[in-house]
Design a protein around this motif. Structure first.
Motif, PDB file in Angstrom:
ATOM      1  N   TRP A 156      -3.056 -20.903 -76.898  1.00 43.82           N
ATOM      2  CA  TRP A 156      -2.315 -22.172 -76.810  1.00 43.82           C
ATOM      3  C   TRP A 156      -2.138 -22.596 -75.353  1.00 43.82           C
ATOM      4  N   ALA A 157      -1.731 -21.640 -74.490  1.00 42.39           N
ATOM      5  CA  ALA A 157      -1.522 -21.971 -73.076  1.00 42.39           C
ATOM      6  C   ALA A 157      -2.826 -22.422 -72.412  1.00 42.39           C
ATOM      7  N   ILE A 158      -3.939 -21.782 -72.775  1.00 39.97           N
ATOM      8  CA  ILE A 158      -5.237 -22.150 -72.191  1.00 39.97           C
ATOM      9  C   ILE A 158      -5.653 -23.548 -72.648  1.00 39.97           C
ATOM     10  N   LEU A 159      -5.508 -23.817 -73.938  1.00 40.06           N
ATOM     11  CA  LEU A 159      -5.937 -25.105 -74.475  1.00 40.06           C
ATOM     12  C   LEU A 159      -5.048 -26.245 -73.989  1.00 40.06           C
ATOM     13  N   VAL A 160      -3.744 -25.969 -73.844  1.00 38.20           N
ATOM     14  CA  VAL A 160      -2.810 -27.015 -73.424  1.00 38.20           C
ATOM     15  C   VAL A 160      -2.832 -27.225 -71.913  1.00 38.20           C
ATOM     16  N   HIS A 161      -2.958 -26.131 -71.165  1.00 33.41           N
ATOM     17  CA  HIS A 161      -2.895 -26.251 -69.703  1.00 33.41           C
ATOM     18  C   HIS A 161      -4.029 -25.490 -69.017  1.00 33.41           C
ATOM     19  N   SER A 162      -3.915 -24.135 -68.938  1.00 29.53           N
ATOM     20  CA  SER A 162      -4.912 -23.333 -68.228  1.00 29.53           C
ATOM     21  C   SER A 162      -4.654 -21.852 -68.500  1.00 29.53           C
ATOM     22  N   TRP A 163      -5.633 -21.022 -68.143  1.00 32.05           N
ATOM     23  CA  TRP A 163      -5.417 -19.592 -68.297  1.00 32.05           C
ATOM     24  C   TRP A 163      -4.336 -19.090 -67.342  1.00 32.05           C
ATOM     25  N   GLN A 164      -4.170 -19.759 -66.205  1.00 32.14           N
ATOM     26  CA  GLN A 164      -3.123 -19.358 -65.263  1.00 32.14           C
ATOM     27  C   GLN A 164      -1.730 -19.499 -65.890  1.00 32.14           C
ATOM     28  N   MET A 165      -1.537 -20.573 -66.651  1.00 32.68           N
ATOM     29  CA  MET A 165      -0.232 -20.803 -67.281  1.00 32.68           C
ATOM     30  C   MET A 165       0.119 -19.686 -68.261  1.00 32.68           C
ATOM     31  N   ALA A 166      -0.883 -19.116 -68.918  1.00 35.67           N
ATOM     32  CA  ALA A 166      -0.634 -18.032 -69.872  1.00 35.67           C
ATOM     33  C   ALA A 166       0.053 -16.850 -69.182  1.00 35.67           C
ATOM     34  N   PHE A 167      -0.417 -16.478 -67.995  1.00 30.73           N
ATOM     35  CA  PHE A 167       0.162 -15.343 -67.283  1.00 30.73           C
ATOM     36  C   PHE A 167       1.552 -15.673 -66.737  1.00 30.73           C
ATOM     37  N   ILE A 168       1.761 -16.919 -66.333  1.00 33.07           N
ATOM     38  CA  ILE A 168       3.079 -17.321 -65.843  1.00 33.07           C
ATOM     39  C   ILE A 168       4.121 -17.247 -66.959  1.00 33.07           C
ATOM     40  N   ILE A 169       3.763 -17.738 -68.136  1.00 35.59           N
ATOM     41  CA  ILE A 169       4.695 -17.703 -69.271  1.00 35.59           C
ATOM     42  C   ILE A 169       5.034 -16.264 -69.646  1.00 35.59           C
ATOM     43  N   CYS A 170       4.014 -15.420 -69.760  1.00 30.88           N
ATOM     44  CA  CYS A 170       4.241 -14.029 -70.165  1.00 30.88           C
ATOM     45  C   CYS A 170       5.131 -13.294 -69.171  1.00 30.88           C
ATOM     46  N   GLY A 171       4.887 -13.496 -67.877  1.00 30.11           N
ATOM     47  CA  GLY A 171       5.704 -12.835 -66.869  1.00 30.11           C
ATOM     48  C   GLY A 171       7.139 -13.327 -66.866  1.00 30.11           C
ATOM     49  N   ALA A 172       7.336 -14.625 -67.017  1.00 30.47           N
ATOM     50  CA  ALA A 172       8.682 -15.195 -66.998  1.00 30.47           C
ATOM     51  C   ALA A 172       9.530 -14.661 -68.156  1.00 30.47           C
ATOM     52  N   LEU A 173       8.930 -14.500 -69.323  1.00 32.34           N
ATOM     53  CA  LEU A 173       9.672 -13.982 -70.473  1.00 32.34           C
ATOM     54  C   LEU A 173      10.189 -12.559 -70.210  1.00 32.34           C
ATOM     55  N   SER A 174       9.392 -11.733 -69.557  1.00 36.13           N
ATOM     56  CA  SER A 174       9.826 -10.368 -69.245  1.00 36.13           C
ATOM     57  C   SER A 174      10.987 -10.368 -68.247  1.00 36.13           C
ATOM     58  N   ALA A 175      10.975 -11.296 -67.301  1.00 37.75           N
ATOM     59  CA  ALA A 175      12.068 -11.390 -66.329  1.00 37.75           C
ATOM     60  C   ALA A 175      13.390 -11.722 -67.019  1.00 37.75           C
ATOM     61  N   VAL A 176      13.339 -12.610 -67.998  1.00 40.09           N
ATOM     62  CA  VAL A 176      14.542 -12.957 -68.759  1.00 40.09           C
ATOM     63  C   VAL A 176      15.063 -11.728 -69.506  1.00 40.09           C
ATOM     64  N   TRP A 177      14.146 -10.971 -70.112  1.00 38.68           N
ATOM     65  CA  TRP A 177      14.569  -9.760 -70.834  1.00 38.68           C
ATOM     66  C   TRP A 177      15.238  -8.754 -69.896  1.00 38.68           C
ATOM     67  N   ALA A 178      14.708  -8.571 -68.697  1.00 43.44           N
ATOM     68  CA  ALA A 178      15.279  -7.606 -67.753  1.00 43.44           C
ATOM     69  C   ALA A 178      16.738  -7.954 -67.439  1.00 43.44           C
ATOM     70  N   ALA A 179      17.026  -9.248 -67.307  1.00 44.06           N
ATOM     71  CA  ALA A 179      18.406  -9.677 -67.046  1.00 44.06           C
ATOM     72  C   ALA A 179      19.318  -9.342 -68.231  1.00 44.06           C
ATOM     73  N   LEU A 180      18.832  -9.575 -69.446  1.00 45.41           N
ATOM     74  CA  LEU A 180      19.620  -9.253 -70.645  1.00 45.41           C
ATOM     75  C   LEU A 180      19.851  -7.751 -70.756  1.00 45.41           C
ATOM     76  N   TRP A 181      18.852  -6.956 -70.408  1.00 44.88           N
ATOM     77  CA  TRP A 181      18.970  -5.496 -70.465  1.00 44.88           C
ATOM     78  C   TRP A 181      20.088  -5.003 -69.547  1.00 44.88           C
ATOM     79  N   ILE A 182      20.156  -5.525 -68.335  1.00 40.82           N
ATOM     80  CA  ILE A 182      21.186  -5.130 -67.383  1.00 40.82           C
ATOM     81  C   ILE A 182      22.578  -5.469 -67.913  1.00 40.82           C
ATOM     82  N   VAL A 183      22.688  -6.600 -68.569  1.00 45.11           N
ATOM     83  CA  VAL A 183      23.991  -7.055 -69.058  1.00 45.11           C
ATOM     84  C   VAL A 183      24.468  -6.234 -70.256  1.00 45.11           C
ATOM     85  N   PHE A 184      23.572  -5.901 -71.185  1.00 44.97           N
ATOM     86  CA  PHE A 184      24.009  -5.365 -72.477  1.00 44.97           C
ATOM     87  C   PHE A 184      23.806  -3.860 -72.676  1.00 44.97           C
TER      88      PHE A 184
END
Length: 428
Positions: A156-184
C-alpha cells in the motif's frame, strides 16, 4: 489505584505488540524487494547480502543484547533497543544502493536482537512455570503477525507513495510502542495495578531460581560449557534457517517462480504467516496438554512439540513436487505452523533450565547459534536460488528440522542447568 484482574495477560499483550512491530520492520524489505530490484537495479545475490547483513548483525548482538537486558532490566533495556530499531528502520528510506540497504538493515538487525530475549525475560517475570509456554506462544505470535501485516501495508505504501514511505511508517510505529512500554511496563513486584492474588499466583508458581532477584549471575563461560545450553543451541542452529527463509524469501519466491506481481504478493504472502500465528498459539498450549494427558515432565513436553513441528516441516520440504502456486502456498502454510510451534518450545526452554539473572543471556547465546545458521543459509539461497531453484532449498530445511528434533532428545536433560561456579558440565 484500581487493580486489574489478569494483568499478566495485558503485559504479554504489550510484548506481543512489540514483537509485531519489530517483525514488521524486519519483513518490510522482503515485501519491497521486487520494487527495489527494479528501482535500484539489484540482483537476487545482492539481496542475499542484505539479508545476510541483517542476520549477521542480529547474530553477533544476540548475546550482547541478552546481557544488556539482564543488566538494565526488562523495562529500560527493551525500550532502548526498540527506539534504536525504529530509528534505523527509518534510516533505510535514505539508502540509494544495495550497499546502503545492507548497512541500514544490519543496524536494524543489531537492535532487534533484543526482541526475543526481552520477550522471554518478560514472560519469565510475569508467568508461573505451567503457563510460560502459552505466554511465549502468545508473544511469539507477534513475529508472524508482523510478517503477515507487512505485505499489505508495504505494498500500500509503495503504490500510494514510495518504497521509502514504507520504511518510515514501520519505524515510526515502533517508536510509539517504545514510549508506551516505558509508561506501562513494571515487574510483578513493582506493579501497583496487580492484585495481591495474582501476584501470589505468579510468584508461587515460579521455580526458585526465577524468584531471587539477588541471585548471582552466571558467567557466559559457565553457560556455554553446560550441556543444557547445547541441548537448546544446537536444535535452534538447525531449525532457524527455515524461519529466516520464510521471512526473507517467500515474496521473491512467489515473484520469480510463479510470476506474482506486487498486488498478488500482497494477497497471498501473508497466508503462511497466519498459520505461523496458529503454530505459536497452539504450540504454546501443547506442552500442558501433553503433561496432563501423557504424564510427561515439563521439558519432555517441550521436546514432543519440537518433534511434531519437525515432522510437519516435511510439507514445504516436498514443495517441488507440485506446479500449482496455490498448493505451494498451502505447503508453506503447513511449514509456518510447524516452525513456530517448534520454535516457541525451543525458546521457552531457556527459561525452563536457566535462572532469572541469566535467562536473557542464555537465550541470546542460543539465538546467536540460531542466527549464525540463518545468516549462512541466506547466502546459500542467494548463491543457488537462480541456479537450482527454491525447491531443493526447502527440502534441505525439512531435513535440518528433523535433525533438530534428534538433537534436542539426545542432548537436553530433564533437569535445570547447574551453573554453580565450580560446577562441571555433565558428561554425555
Amino acid at each position: 489505584m484500581k487493580k486489574i484482574k489478569g494483568l499478566r495477560w495485558y503485559m504479554i499483550a504489550m510484548v506481543t505488540l512489540g514483537t509485531v512491530l519489530g517483525y514488521l520492520t524486519r519483513n518490510s524489505i522482503a515485501v519491497a524487494v521486487p520494487e527495489l530490484e527494479r528501482t535500484l537495479h539489484m540482483t537476487t545475490e545482492q539481496y542475499s547480502y542484505i539479508v545476510a547483513a541483517y542476520s549477521a548483525a542480529y547474530t553477533v548482538m544476540q548475546p550482547i543484547a541478552g546481557y544488556v537486558l539482564d543488566l538494565l532490566g526488562t523495562k529500560l533495556g527493551y525500550a532502548v533497543f526498540a527506539v534504536l530499531w525504529s530509528v534505523f528502520c527509518i534510516s533505510t528510506a535514505f539508502a540509494g544502493s544495495w550497499q546502503g540497504l545492507a548497512i541500514s538493515r544490519a543496524a536494524v538487525g543489531a537492535a532487534e536482537a533484543a526482541m526475543i530475549p526481552g520477550g522471554l525475560k518478560a514472560s519469565s517475570e510475569w508467568f508461573p512455570a505451567k503457563e510460560r509456554s502459552a505466554a511465549v506462544g502468545w508473544f511469539n505470535v507477534g513475529s508472524s503477525i508482523g510478517a503477515m501485516v507487512a505485505p499489505p501495508l508495504v505494498v500500500w505504501a509503495i503504490l500510494v507513495h514510495s518504497w521509502q514511505m514504507a520504511f518510515i511508517i514501520c519505524g515510526a510505529l515502533s517508536a510509539v510502542w517504545a514510549a508506551l512500554w516505558i509508561v506501562f511496563y513494571r515487574s510483578p513486584k513493582q506493579h501497583k495495578m496487580l492484585t495481591d492474588e495474582e501476584r501470589t499466583y505468579i510468584l508461587d508458581g515460579q521455580e526458585e531460581r526465577l524468584k531471587d532477584d539477588k541471585a548471582q549471575k552466571a558467567s557466559v563461560w559457565q553457560i556455554v560449557r553446560n550441556r543444557q545450553f547445547w541441548g537448546i543451541a544446537l536444535p535452534r542452529f538447525l531449525a532457524e534457517p527455515a524461519w529466516g527463509t520464510f521471512n526473507a524469501w517467500i515474496p521473491l519466491f512467489m515473484h520469480q517462480v510463479y510470476g506474482f506481481d506486487l498486488k498478488q504478493i500482497a494477497l497471498f504472502a501473508w497466508m503462511p504467516m497466519l498459520f505461523a500465528d496458529l503454530g505459536c498459539v497452539i504450540g504454546g498450549y501443547m506442552p500442558p496438554f501433553f503433561q496432563k494427558h501423557f504424564g510427561v515432565t515439563l521439558i519432555v513436553s517441550r521436546k514432543m512439540v519440537v518433534t511434531l513441528g519437525a515432522f510437519l516441516m516435511l510439507g514445504p520440504g516436498i514443495i517441488g513436487l507440485f506446479t500449482s502456486p496455490y498448493i505451494a502456498i498451502a505447503m508453506l502454510c503447513i511449514g509456518g505452523f510447524a516452525h513456530q510451534a517448534l520454535s516457541g518450545s525451543l525458546i521457552t526452554l531457556s527459561a525452563d533450565v536457566f535462572g532469572k539473572n541469566e535467562v536473557a543471556t542464555a537465550n541470546g547465546l542460543t539465538g546467536m547459534a540460531a542466527w549464525t545458521a540463518s545468516t549462512l543459509f541466506a547466502l546459500v539461497v542467494g548463491a543457488l536460488a537462480d541456479k537450482i531453484g527454491f525447491s531443493p532449498l526447502f527440502a534441505m530445511l525439512a531435513c535440518f528440522d528433523i535433525l533438530a528434533a534428534v538433537a534436542v532428545w539426545s542432548i537436553l536433560r530433564d533437569a535445570p542447568a547447574n551453573l554453580e561456579p565450580r560446577a562441571v558440565a555433565q558428561p554425555a
